[in-house]
Design a protein around this motif. Structure first.
Motif: not given
Length: 182
Positions: A58-64, A162-168
């Protein structure tokens, strides 16, 4: 950025921006320590660095996303300033080695105090953070600047960025591809 409050209120022991011969060694120490730490933790990172797995999450929100990215980038500056400049300056009566050991232990323990990292990190992570704290402290002494430590810290945080970007982005990319098919 609570790390900024004490140095701003009480003052920080400033280090000059000397461009002496220690810069190359300082960068080698700071960046080399970060690279060695990442290699040591490679088994934990390996699965997370496969960007294809993020299509199924599940994608994380833009805010997160923004909060996480700013935290990872900001921590490289704020934590280094707080632990390596401010606290080492306060603890100089302990001697340089004592101050390094104590502030590195505090740096490692501060990550344990955070619920998310406590659930995510292993004992290996805390030992890594302690050793990085020692190396980054040493890089500041060599260069008389916080910059090598900040760059080393940023490099160490980069896989998480990098993993935060991919999760988004990856779940959104998959959703857009699905919408164009249908």
């Amino acid at each position: 950025m609570p790390y900024l409050i004490p140095p701003l209120l009480m003052g920080s022991r400033p280090l000059n921006n000397a461009t002496g011969g220690g810069w190359g060694i300082a960068f080698a120490v700071a960046v080399g320590a970060a690279l060695l730490a990442l290699l040591w933790q490679w088994p934990e990172y390996k699965a997370l660095l496969n960007k294809d797995i993020y299509c199924f999450m599940q994608a994380i929100s833009f805010r997160t996303f923004v909060i996480l990215e700013l935290s990872l980038i900001g921590s490289a500056v704020c934590e280094e300033w707080f632990y390596r400049l401010f606290l080492v300056g306060l603890l100089k009566d302990w001697g340089i080695v004592g101050a390094f050991v104590l502030t590195s232990a505090m740096f490692s323990f501060s990550h344990y105090m955070q619920k998310d990292t406590r659930e995510e990190f292993s004992w290996k992570s805390y030992i890594t953070l302690f050793m990085l704290g020692l190396a980054w402290s040493y890089s500041i002494v060599i260069s008389q600047s916080v910059l090598p430590a900040v760059i080393g810290h940023f490099l160490y945080n980069f896989p998480s960025m990098l993993t935060t970007f991919w999760n988004f982005s990856m779940p959104r990319k998959l959703q857009m591809q699905e919408n164009h098919k249908g």
